[in-house]
Every structure is written in structure tokens, then in C-alpha cells.
Design an enzyme around this catalytic site. Structure first.
Site, PDB file in Angstrom:
ATOM      1  CG  ASP A   1      -1.826   1.158   1.320  1.00  0.00           C
ATOM      2  OD1 ASP A   1      -2.309   1.593   0.262  1.00  0.00           O
ATOM      3  OD2 ASP A   1      -2.060   1.660   2.429  1.00  0.00           O
TER       4      ASP A   1
ATOM      5  CG  PHE B   1      -8.575  19.902  -8.354  1.00  0.00           C
ATOM      6  CD1 PHE B   1      -7.535  19.985  -9.259  1.00  0.00           C
ATOM      7  CD2 PHE B   1      -8.921  18.657  -7.851  1.00  0.00           C
ATOM      8  CE1 PHE B   1      -6.849  18.863  -9.654  1.00  0.00           C
ATOM      9  CE2 PHE B   1      -8.236  17.525  -8.239  1.00  0.00           C
ATOM     10  CZ  PHE B   1      -7.190  17.624  -9.141  1.00  0.00           C
TER      11      PHE B   1
ATOM     12  CB  THR C   1      -1.888   3.566  -3.964  1.00  0.00           C
ATOM     13  OG1 THR C   1      -2.349   4.697  -3.233  1.00  0.00           O
ATOM     14  CG2 THR C   1      -1.636   3.978  -5.416  1.00  0.00           C
TER      15      THR C   1
ATOM     16  CE  LYS D   1      32.207 -26.744   5.542  1.00  0.00           C
ATOM     17  NZ  LYS D   1      31.869 -26.706   6.994  1.00  0.00           N
TER      18      LYS D   1
END
Length: 1304
Positions: free
Chosen positions: A577, A717, A853, A1221
Site C-alpha cells: 500500500d 479543482f 494504492t 566440503k
């Protein structure tokens, strides 16, 4: 004024559905029906019948934003003076009006047909404990009187309900009495207590056992424990499996109880919060009670910044017209404040005494999960007045979990409590999450069980051959007899098989069960509990990490689900988010560009150097400070000073902010847009303080002098205009147009001669590279004649009913022209600390980050740039289509173009930007695969304006089609569905009342802590768990395969090589420490190296440590070790050894020696694979715990062959492992081997640095691309041209704020 506010609040909620007419006196005009389907923001993974049906029921309604109603005003005095007159806003005005008012237009269910008939048993307002100065209500045509004697009959009979039974959904309408506790009592409404815990006393045993026996290992050991109880079948003690299994289950139960107690504690803290409730005794005072004690029908007082404790109907508030501001970021992620408005019928009740006199009933819908809808009708009874029916809708509903902002207080009437609130109806039970490692372990257990079964059947067949051969040797004489005699060495005379009366089939089955018990620990019984304990401790280490402790809120990290810790090291996708997760939800006024010069609080070194260079070359410095701007504002003679004063006046006047003076004289600005509040606060810092708003003017302190500006018109707006304008009459009598908006729209409307455009654009490009949100500022003088002409056009547009928004936009276009550019502003949407670095580091680690979002596209892109999710080198793919066809065509074309480009060898970093409408089409079945393919090709994805449902669907789309581990992180209730859909859910905590943190698997207080959580704790946990599991399989196979090899020497008789309790304690005691130490403390590299080289995280993403190949290599190694140990021990003890005492060593002597050799070998193997040695890395002791060892242990310590065996065999086994190893690390090292060498020798990092070059590239690309993607600083809810913000600001007179009611 009431008519002006008819639809004021509705537009502030983007999902508002105007079901009812406004609360002013109005008669509705019939609507035009619409059938747009709304998305239900919540869903269940399994889509069970009830939940799905309910979801469909509440989501199949018309889109309210397309419904338009006109209303006619009626005189309120007429209804008061004429008792026979029925108010038009009453639902009982006529049959038709009644049907219309009572019809549930959201759900399509007419309340009049579905409601229960009004009963005479209802009682409202005649409680003896409440002394109301009003005549007793005897009834009316629409609402009968009440009869108290029926109260006892209304009590519902309590019915028992099993935990697995679903609660019956109520049908019809909910009827709630106002201020009458006794009338609500028979309805048995639930309490306000909420619980998020997993268990309670009644359900713990059933749920726990169900979950534990979903693990295959536990089922197998339960089966083994059961067959051990059959007499004559088990070669071991009958309790050697059931007791360890009981210990395992007890340990798991302890861990589950500990985790659930934390949930219970969290629930207790929430339920114990205090709320002010009107006294139920009728005293007319508010008392503080815990949230859990709030009941349906109570009247609650909520004060500023408090969380709303239950779903309330707004009665009144401290603000004019019953308005209040609500922040719902915890519910829907939107940061802009919502405006709620009480009904005019209840708004005057602004004191406790007045509210106490309220009486009546509320008829409303039953509890549901739709956050944005509500339908109800309040039957209000006032003293000495006929009942009034008041419609209630979403405008009046205050949801639990929301927060009261910028409003001193409000009163609310409780309608839903506890798990019936809309917030809790959306909180589904946490799904059971199984990690990929657990699923892989289950598969491996199935394989080992198959191996065990094969060994058991093979051994049983061997036993049958032995038994059949014995019978044949009795019945048949001659050559065949001699062959069998040779095979069995003629030493089985003591096995009296001839006397057995059992059938051969039963004997065969019993032999299989015997060998199953004998080999059962090929599957380690301690593995499950060891994993649980290790995960619990790893979660504790996460909780105790001081690097993830946030001291400002005293919040540590909290791992709520320890079973998922290893998946933190395998994350490939993060779904985040934005608001509250990446950002702080705080806007800060950073920079003002005035007259071509950029002013900031302070200058950094680079800008100071540029100023010095400009002075040297004779140019004008482009950067300055706020202190110098204040000096310029005080200069009355310079032209630059005049431009600066005009600029600051515009910031202080052109807005819809409402000022409020707090205690101590501090000015606080109420604004639906945090951007506007930041601009006004910036003007205040620079000496232009906006302090008072009246219906027709605003007052600004200019350098200590208060000036009045008359607001003539406001052009609001919207996303089409991308600007806001205000026509103002200034103190000098001149009319001026002030305009602010996005640079693209402002530059088109400037006059020809503009001296500051070029320099302003250069600064805008600088601001954009810093991720700031910009606005251009312009103005012009309007003549009185021009204004008079335009005002008529504007008024005519404002009166338009159809197409009003477009008409207002066209009117604004007429006057918004030939403006003069004053400058620009830059606002920082403040990110949480460390967010850019965290995202950049996670991207280097190979993690793809998607931001989902609810904010608009420009804002989301801007944040993506500032947090380094989107880099300058990325090409933006923006999907912003209006229909499914265009969306499909766009995605298909871009996908084909990208594929062809990459086939030709051109690789380009891409970022996908898609809005909510296009995403709706992209998620449809036929297009979802193409959309996902396009998204996966992109390095970053941003989805804008998405609903909670779409967030979860995006996560599920990736989860279903990609074999990847997903993490979702959020901070609000709107993120819960996304968090639960992902493999791992992370919630941002640290702020009270966050539902996401309570529903998540891990809670952290800052996004930056995600870096250490994944790159360090996640990588460590994955590596530790992988090593622990493989080692646990190894050590058990080593021991129990020696038992299998021994079967060839005991003719598959089922004889055990080791004492039974020693065998059982092998896992739970003797070898329990090495896996625990490896699982809790081992570090394959340090936290510093993991942070420096995040590329090491890709080892977990590719599952490098727990592959099928590594599993088989460990199994083969275990078989090799078991064969070496058994073979060498048989050779050393061949024919039994004679001790100095003259005694034979015997079976137990050999078995104990072999057991200790195996033990030392597996402990040596643990030491060989440990990357970090601590004080806890110790060997487990050998102890004599059984009577079979009586007299044997002292003989062991004095025998040289014993010491030779236990020292030689482990060395012989492990020398190969050590050599392999060495060879692997020396000649074929893996990346983490090199990192270990860097860590061991502390080798510095000599990687070349190209910061200056990267900055230059960044600047060039910013100039080329960011000009068209700059975010502009507007985030308030759009009102589709309805001018509701203008009406709102004209309702306030802050000069009379001292007369605001206290509500007490």
C-alpha cells in the site's frame, strides 16, 4: 442555508449512494434506474455459499453517482403551525411517498414488504428511570403505543450453537429504540466485544488436534503408537512412541497457547479503551465505560482524534449544520478527510440534556459488509410534536475504526456493535497458511514412509523365506534339505515355528507391523516439534531485534505467526500500500519558486556552488532561502517584491481551508486535501497568516496587519481541469483572479510576455527529480465590466441541472486566460524514513515491488519516483483506458512490442502504471494472463485508484499463476484482504487502531524495517530451517538403516540392535540439541554481509538450500554412513569378543558401542555443517536409562575395542564429508562461500563508485521524461462540478467560533 447543503456531504465520500433525499425539507423526484454493478471489496478464498451470496447481494446495486435528484423547498414553519400537515421529508406523506421513502434502493428490497409489522409490544421512551418532561406517547396512525407488560414475553430463548455451525443471518429490518435500554434488551444484540484470537477454552482442543494431525508425520506416529499396543507385535516397549508423540504435541500446544495469548492481550487492550456514553440512568451526563460495554442504542460522545468505537449514526456535532470531519485511511486507505453531516432534525441537539430527551426508533438494514452503503429511517418523537420520519443514509454513518478529525466533538447513536460492525464484518478469519518448506517436508515424509514400507515388506518377505525354509527342511529330506541347512547355518533350532497355529497371512501382516515399528523413526518424530520450537525462537529473535524497534511510538516488531518465518527468506514479490506504508501521510511545504528564483528553508552545497558560479559569471543566483524571501516581501519598492507579495497572497487566499485556533493560540487548518493545508501553512511561515473565514470573505494577517479579501467565486479543482481558481476582491478594491494547478494547464493559459517561464520550468524539473509535488501559480487582474459579464455566465452555469459540471468548466475557461506566471510551489509527501533505500535494496535483492494504492495516478507516479521504485532509466507503460476493448487492445499491442524488442536483444527497464478502471478490465479472465505477462516483464508496477477487492485479486492472480512466494504489506483495514491473500502478510503498526497489523503475520512499525526482516531474518530462517530438516532426516536414517542391515544377520526376526528406550530417546534427548542450535543460532553469513550484498537473498528465492537434489544427496550420505558404521562394527566384533574378565561382550555391548559410534558421527556431522559456533553448540551426553544396560556401561569404559570403535568409525565416515566440503569450497565455490571468506578476513569492498556519473544520467533522463509525469499537489475528493467545496466554505464563520457548543 439548509437547501445549500442538500448534497454537501454526499460528494465527500467517493462511494456515496444517495438512497434518500437530503435531510432538508424536500420531496424526491423519481429517479432514473441504473444497473451498474459495484465491486464488493471483500471476498473469501473459498467462496463459500453464504459469504458469496451475501457478497453478491450487497454488490449488485446501482451506481449512486449516476443518480440525480432534484428537490423542492418546503417551509418548515408550515408543518409546525399546522398539526395536520405532514412534512414532506416524512415517509408517511402519502402512500406513494411512503413506498418511495421506505424502499431500500441500495439492495433493491422494499422495507415495507420485507419488514416485520409494527408491534404493539415495542416500547420507546417510557422508561421509569428516565424522567422526561413530555406526555406519554399513546400511539399514532403510523406508530402504535407501547405496552410494557409484553417486555418479558419478548425475551428470546437461548439456543446452543456448536463452534462449527454458522451463525444464522437475520432477515428483515433491524429496529432500535433510541434512549431506551429495556426496549432493546429483548433483541439480544451482540456486545461490542471483539476477538481476533484463534482459540478459546471450548475450541482449543478440537482446533489444535485438527491442525496438528493435518501434518503427515503426526498421523504416522499416531498410527505407530496404536500398533505398538497390540500384544506380540511390537519389538519395542509399547510406550516408546506414544510418550514422545505426547511430548511433541504438548510442546506444539505450548507454542500455540503462547502465540494466542498475545492475540488475547491485544484484544483486551482494544476492548478496554474508554468511551464516553450517555448515562443509561437518565442523569443527562456522559460517563466513561470500556468499549466492550457499549450497547446498541447507546449515545456516544466522540472527541477530536478519537477512534469511533462502534458504528454510529451522527446526531450532532460542534460544527455548523452538524458537520464533522472523518479520516478513513484505516478503512479505505484514503487520506483526504470525509465530511459527514447530521440530519437537520437532530443537529440542534448539542448538549447532553437535549440528547437525553431524544426518543424514537431507527429502522435500518441488518448488519452487512458494505462500507459505503447504509439505509435507515429514524422515527423521531419530540416533546409536544407529532412523530417525524427522518431518512438516514451513508452521510450520517460513522464507521468503527474511523477517526474524528478537526472536530472538537460529535454525538452518535450506536446501530452496530462488535462483530456486527462493518469493519469487523469485513475481517474474515485468518486463513491457514502452509509454507512451501512445510509442503516439501510433507512430500519428503511421504517418500520416507514409502521407503519405510518397502523396507518393512522386504524384511517381512525375508522372514517368510526363513519360516518357509524351516518348514521345508522338516518335511523334505535329501539335497534340498542340505541347501536350506547351509543357508540358515542350522542355528535356528530355538525358533519354534512348527508349533505356531497362526495362518501365514496373519503372520506376514504382523511381521510388516513389527518392522514398521522397528524402522518407524526413519521419519524423525522430533522433526515437527523441533521445527515448531525453532520457528518460535526465531520469531522471538525478530521480536527482540532492537534494529526493528521504533522508539518514537515504543513499538517493537511483532511476529504473530511464527510458522511462516522461513518464507520471509524466499519472497519474490512485494505488494505494498502507499498511504501510511510508504508515506507518513504528512505534507510539508518545501520550496517556493517566486519570480524565477527558488526559495527553500536552507540551501545544500550543490545549490550554493551554483549560486557562486552564477555570481562569478555575472548571472543572477537561482537559489535562495526563506529568510531572504521574507526580506523581499518587506521591500515595497522592488518589482520582485510585488511579485512575491502577489504570490503569497494567492497561497493565503485561493483555497478551501477552514482555520481553527487551538489551545495556546496555535492555528490548525481543516482541509479535505492535505496539500492545500500544507500550502496555507507555508504561507503562514512566510508571514501571510490566514486566520478567519466568513461566508463571503477571508482574513489574512499580512506582516502583522489583518486584511480582508472578498471571495466572489470559486472554480473548483477536478481531474479534468487540474487547477483551481478563485475570483477575489482585494482590499484595494481591485478584482483579481488567483489560479493554481498543474504546469501543463497553467502554461497554456498564460499571456504572451512571460519573464519567468523558462527559469520556473528549470526549477520544476529539479523538483520533479526530487519527487516533489508541484503547482504553478498564476494570476491576473479582472476589470469590473469583464467580471460583471462573466458572473452572469457563471451563475447561469451554476443553475444548470443537466450537465452542470461541464457548464461550470466552460464558464471557468472564459476567465482563466491571459494570466501572469508568478512562480511554483513544491510540496513533499513525506515518505517514511529510509523508504527509498529500502526499496532500492530490495530491488537489488531480486524482489519485484508492486504498489497498490487508492490515490490518483499523478500522485502515485510522484511517490514512485521519490521512493526510487521508478527510476529515471525506466520507460513508463501507462494503461488508462475507458473500456474493456481499448484496454485489451493496448495491453496486447504493448506486450507484442516488448516481446519483439527483447527478441532483438534490446533490454529496457519498464514500469507499468494502471488505473483502477483499466485494472477492472485487465483482471477479467480472458485478459488477465496477458496483463500478468506484461506486468511480470516490468521491473515495477503501480496500480492506482484500486479498491480493496482489486488489491486482493491482483495478489491472487500472481499467486495462482506464478510459483513464487508473495508478501503483502499495508496499514489499513482496506489492506486486510490483500494481506490475507498473500503467502506472508505484514502490517504497519505503531498507530492505534490499525486493523492490518492485527490481521497480519508480522507487524512492524516502519517500512524500512522490512529490509532487515527479509534480507537478514528471512535469509537466516530459511537457511536454518533447510539445514535443520535435512540434518534431522540424515541422523535418523543413519541410525535406523543400521537396524535394517542388522536384519540380514538376525534372519529378519525383528530383533532390535539397540535397547528400546535408548532408541526412543535418540531424537528427543541425545540428538535434540544440535538441530535446535543450528535452527536458532546458525548464521551462514553475518547481518552486515547480508545488508552489504543483498544479492545473496536470491539463494532463498531459488530455494538453493532445500532442493530435491540436496535432499537425495543427504539421503545417500546417510546410507553411506550407516553402511560404514554397521560394517566396520560387525568386523571388529565378529564372533563376539572375550573380555579380560572372561565374559563375552554380548549383543547389548556391541549394540551400545555401535549406538555411541552413530551418535558421535551425527554430532560430528552437526559440527561440520555449523557455520557459527556458540556456547550452545555442545554434544548431548550418553546416559544409562534402562535396566537392559545394567552391568554393561562399566564394562564399556574398560574395553579398548570400544574406544577404538567410537573414535575410528566417526572419523572414517566424516573424512569423506570434510574432503568434499574442502573440494567444493576451493574449486567450485557458491556466492555465499565467497561472502563467508570476505566476512572471515574482513576484506573491504572495492566495488567502483559511479555516483557522480549516475547523477548526471539521472538529470538528463529527468529532463527528457519527467516533464510529462510531474505530480501536482491536489488530492481532495472530486465533486464532479457540484461546487460543494464552495458551499462548504461559505457555511463557516470562524469569527464566531467562541460561540461553538461544548456538547456538555
Amino acid at each position: 442555508m439548509a437547501d445549500d447543503f442538500a448534497r454537501l456531504v454526499s460528494s465527500e465520500n467517493p462511494a456515496y449512494r444517495p438512497t434518500y433525499p437530503p435531510t432538508s425539507s424536500a420531496a424526491p423526484v423519481p429517479n432514473t434506474p441504473h444497473s451498474t454493478t459495484a465491486l464488493d471489496p471483500f471476498f473469501d478464498d473459498d467462496d463459500d455459499g453464504d459469504g458469496h451470496a451475501t457478497s453478491q447481494y450487497y454488490s449488485s446495486h446501482s451506481n449512486p453517482l449516476t443518480n440525480t435528484q432534484s428537490y423542492n423547498s418546503y417551509s418548515m414553519s408550515h408543518s409546525d403551525s399546522n398539526p395536520h400537515f405532514i412534512s414532506p421529508d416524512s415517509a408517511f406523506a402519502s402512500t406513494t411517498t411512503f413506498a418511495k421513502a421506505m424502499e431500500s434502493r441500495e439492495s433493491g428490497l422494499p422495507l415495507t414488504s420485507k419488514a416485520a409489522p409494527m408491534s404493539k409490544d415495542w416500547m420507546f421512551g417510557d422508561n421509569d428511570d428516565v424522567a422526561l418532561e413530555m406526555p406519554s406517547f399513546e400511539g399514532s396512525g403510523s406508530f402504535p403505543g407501547l405496552q410494557r407488560q409484553s417486555l418479558k414475553k419478548a425475551h428470546k430463548k437461548w439456543r446452543f450453537r456448536w463452534p462449527w455451525q454458522k451463525k444464522e443471518e437475520k432477515i428483515g429490518d433491524r429496529v432500535i429504540a433510541l434512549n431506551d435500554e429495556q426496549a432493546n434488551f429483548p433483541e439480544s444484540y451482540p456486545s461490542n466485544y471483539v476477538s481476533t484470537s484463534k482459540y478459546n477454552v471450548a475450541t482449543f482442543l478440537l482446533k489444535f488436534l485438527t491442525e496438528q494431525f493435518s501434518k503427515y508425520a503426526n498421523i504416522f506416529f499416531l498410527f505407530t503408537a496404536c500398533i505398538q499396543q497390540i500384544p506380540g507385535v511390537s519389538p519395542t516397549n509399547q510406550y516408546t512412541t506414544i510418550l514422545p508423540l505426547g511430548f511433541v504435541l504438548l510442546a506444539s500446544a505450548f507454542k500455540e497457547v503462547q502465540e494466542d495469548l498475545k492475540r488475547h492481550q491485544s484484544d483486551r487492550d482494544l476492548n478496554s479503551r474508554q468511551a464516553k456514553v450517555l448515562s443509561r440512568t437518565g442523569t443527562g451526563t456522559f460517563i466513561s465505560i470500556p468499549w466492550r460495554d457499549i450497547r446498541v442504542g447507546d449515545i456516544v460522545r466522540v472527541e477530536s482524534d478519537e477512534f469511533i468505537p462502534a458504528d454510529l449514526i451522527l446526531i450532532s456535532s460542534s460544527e455548523p449544520e452538524g458537520l464533522c470531519y472523518i479520516e478513513t485511511s484505516n478503512l479505505d486507505g484514503e487520506t483526504n478527510l470525509k465530511i459527514k453531516q447530521a440530519s437537520p432534525q437532530t443537529a440542534p441537539f448539542t448538549s447532553a440534556a437535549l440528547v437525553q430527551r431524544l426518543a424514537g426508533t431507527l429502522r435500518c438494514e441488518q448488519p452487512n459488509n458494505s462500507l459505503y452503503t447504509f439505509e435507515g429511517t429514524l422515527e423521531l418523537r419530540l416533546p409536544n410534536a407529532a412523530p417525524k420520519t427522518v431518512p438516514m443514509g451513508p452521510d450520517q454513518l460513522l464507521l468503527r475504526g474511523a477517526q474524528l478529525r478537526n472536530t472538537p466533538w460529535c454525538y452518535g447513536f450506536v446501530v452496530y456493535t462488535g462483530h456486527e460492525t462493518k469493519l469487523l464484518r469485513n475481517a474474515t478469519a485468518a486463513p491457514i497458511k502452509r509454507t512451501a518448506v512445510e509442503r516439501q517436508v510433507n512430500t519428503q515424509i511421504i517418500f520416507l514412509f514409502s521407503l519405510l514400507l518397502a523396507l518393512s515388506i522386504g524384511s517381512s518377505i525375508g522372514g517368510v523365506i526363513r519360516a518357509v525354509g524351516w518348514f521345508v527342511s522338516i518335511a523334505v529330506l535329501g539335497t534340498y534339505h542340505k541347501l536350506l541347512k547351509w543357508f540358515f547355518a542350522d542355528k535356528q533350532w530355538y525358533l519354534d515355528a512348527e508349533g505356531s497355529s497362526m495362518s501365514k497371512a496373519i503372520q506376514f501382516i504382523e511381521d510388516i507391523l513389527t518392522f514398521v515399528i522397528l524402522y518407524n523413526n526413519l521419519i524423525p518424530i522430533s522433526l515437527v516439534v523441533t521445527m515448531e520450537v525453532v520457528k518460535y525462537q526465531q520469531a522471538h529473535l525478530i521480536n527482540s531485534d532492537l534494529d526493528m524497534y521504533y522508539d518514537k511510538t515504543d513499538t517493537p516488531a511483532l511476529c504473530r505467526t511464527s510458522s511462516l518465518v522461513e518464507e520471509l527468506g524466499q519472497i519474490e514479490y512485494i505488494f505494498s500500500d502507499k498511504t501510511g506504508t510508504l508515506t507518513r501521510n504528512e505534507m510539508e511545504f518545501r520550496i517556493a519558486c517566486v519570480g524565477g528564483t527558488s526559495y527553500a528553508e536552507a540551501l545544500d552545497e550543490s545549490k550554493a556552488e551554483q549560486n557562486e558560479t552564477a555570481k562569478t559569471t555575472g548571472g543572477t543566483p537561482s537559489y535562495s532561502t526563506f529568510a531572504q524571501l521574507r526580506t523581499l516581501l518587506a521591500d515595497p519598492f522592488s518589482d520582485a517584491g510585488a511579485v512575491a507579495r502577489e504570490f503569497m497572497t494567492l497561497l493565503a487566499v485561493c483555497h478551501t481551508v477552514i482555520p481553527e485556533v487551538k489551545e495556546g493560540g496555535k492555528m490548525v487548518y481543516q482541509a479535505s486535501s492535505p496539500d492545500e493545508a500544507a500550502l496555507v501553512a507555508g504561507a503562514e511561515i512566510l508571514g501571510y497568516q490566514f486566520h478567519t473565514r466568513k461566508p463571503k470573505s477571508v482574513f489574512v494577517n499580512v506582516m502583522g496587519e489583518s486584511q480582508e479579501f472578498e471571495i466572489l467565486n470559486v472554480c473548483e479543482f477536478n481531474s479534468t481541469r487540474k487547477r483551481m481558481s478563485t475570483v477575489v476582491r482585494c482590499p484595494d478594491g481591485k478584482i483579481r483572479l488567483f489560479c493554481k494547478g498543474a504546469d501543463t494547464v497553467i502554461l497554456e493559459r498564460l499571456s504572451e510576455s512571460q519573464p519567468f517561464v523558462e527559469r520556473t520550468l528549470q526549477h520544476l524539473e529539479d523538483y520533479a527529480t526530487e519527487g516533489l509535488r508541484t503547482l504553478c501559480i498564476a494570476s491576473r487582474e479582472v476589470s469590473a465590466t469583464e467580471y460583471a459579464t462573466w458572473s452572469k455566465v457563471y451563475d447561469q452555469a451554476a443553475q444548470t441541472i443537466s450537465g452542470r459540471g461541464e457548464a461550470l468548466d466552460k464558464a471557468a475557461e472564459i476567465i482563466e486566460r491571459d494570466m501572469f506566471l508568478l512562480g511554483a510551489t513544491a510540496i513533499e509527501d513525506k515518505l517514511q524514513e529510509g523508504v527509498p533505500d529500502t526499496i532500492h535494496t530490495l530491488q537489488i535483492a531480486g524482489i519485484k515491488i508492486w504498489v497498490l494504492t487508492g490515490d490518483r495516478q499523478e500522485t502515485a507516479i510522484n511517490i514512485g519516483l521519490s521512493c526510487r521504485l521508478i527510476s529515471e532509466s525506466m520507460n513508463l507503460v501507462i494503461v488508462n483506458e475507458e473500456n474493456a476493448h481499448n484496454t485489451r487492445e493496448f495491453i496486447t499491442k504493448r506486450l507484442n512490442a516488448i516481446k519483439s524488442q527483447r527478441k532483438s536483444g534490446e533490454l529496457e527497464d519498464l514500469a507499468l502504471i494502471i488505473d483502477g478502471k483499466s485494472l477492472t478490465f485487465a483482471l477479467e479472465k480472458e485478459l488477465s494472463k496477458s496483463f500478468l505477462e506484461l506486468a511480470i516483464m516490468c521491473k515495477a508496477v503501480i496500480c492506482c485508484r484500486v479498491s480493496p477487492l482489486q488489491k486482493a485479486l491482483v495478489v491472487k492472480l500472481v499467486k495462482k499463476n506464478q510459483k513464487a512466494i508473495l508478501l503483502a504489506i499495508g496499514d489499513g483495514a482496506n489492506d486486510v484482504a490483500m494481506i490475507q491473500a498473500a503467502h506472508v502478510g505484514v502490517g504497519i503498526s505503531g498507530v492505534e487502531g490499525l486493523q492490518a497489523a492485527r490481521s497480519a503475520d508480522v507487524a512492524i512499525s516502519q517500512f524500512r524495517f522490512l529490509k532487515k526482516l527479509l534480507l537478514v531474518h528471512g535469509a537466516w530462517s530459511y537457511r536454518r530451517l533447510s539445514k535443520l530438516i535435512l540434518y534431522s532426516f540424515y541422523k535418523n536414517i543413519v541410525l535406523y538403516m543400521t537396524q535394517f542391515w542388522f536384519s540380514f544377520f538376525n534372519n529378519f526376526s525383528g530383533q532390535i540392535a539397540y535397547e528400546s528406550w535408548t532408541l526412543s530417546f535418540y531424537n528427543v534427548l541425545f540428538t535434540v540439541l544440535p538441530p535446535l542450535v543450528i535452527g536458532i543460532f546458525d548464521q551462514f553469513v553475518s547481518a552486515r554481509i547480508l545488508d552489504r550484498y543483498p544479492q545473496l537473498y536470491t539463494l532463498g528465492q531459488s530455494n538453493a538450500f532445500f532442493t530435491r537434489t540436496s535432499f537425495w544427496l543427504w539421503i545417500i550420505n546417510a546410507l553411506y554412513h550407516s553402511l560404514i558404521l554397521f560394517g566396520f562394527s560387525i568386523i571388529l566384533f565378529w564372533g563376539d569378543l572375550k573380555q579380560a574378565s572372561g565374559l563375552d561382550t554380548g549383543h547389548w555391548f556391541w549394540g551400545t558401542t555401535l549406538y555411541l559410534a552413530v551418535l558421535l558421527t551425527v554430532l560430528g556431522k552437526a559440527a561440520l555443517i555449523s557455520d557459527l559456533w556458540t556456547k550452545y553448540t555442545v554434544a548431548a551426553p550418553l546416559a544409562g536409562l534402562s535396566i537392559e544396560y545394567e552391568g554393561i556401561v562399566p564394562r564399556l569404559w574398560g574395553d579398548a575395542i570400544f574406544y577404538f570403535t567410537i573414535l575410528l568409525l566417526p572419523v572414517v565416515c566424516l573424512v569423506r564429508d570434510f574432503g568434499w566440503k574442502y573440494y567444493r569450497r576451493t574449486y567450485y565455490p557458491l556466492p555465499y562461500h565467497i561472502a563467508q571468506e570476505l566476512q572471515k578476513y574482513n576484506i573491504p569492498d572495492y566495488r567502483p563508485r559511479q555516483e557522480q556519473f549516475q547523477k548526471a544520467i539521472k538529470k538528463v533522463r529527468a529532463v527528457q521524461r519527467l516533464r510529462r509525469t510531474r505530480g501536482f499537489a491536489f488530492s481532495q475528493t472530486e465533486t464532479a462540478g457540484q461546487q460543494d467545496q464552495a458551499r462548504l466554505i461559505r457555511a463557516y464563520d470562524t469569527s464566531k467560533s467562541h460561540k461553538r457548543p461544548t456538547g456538555l
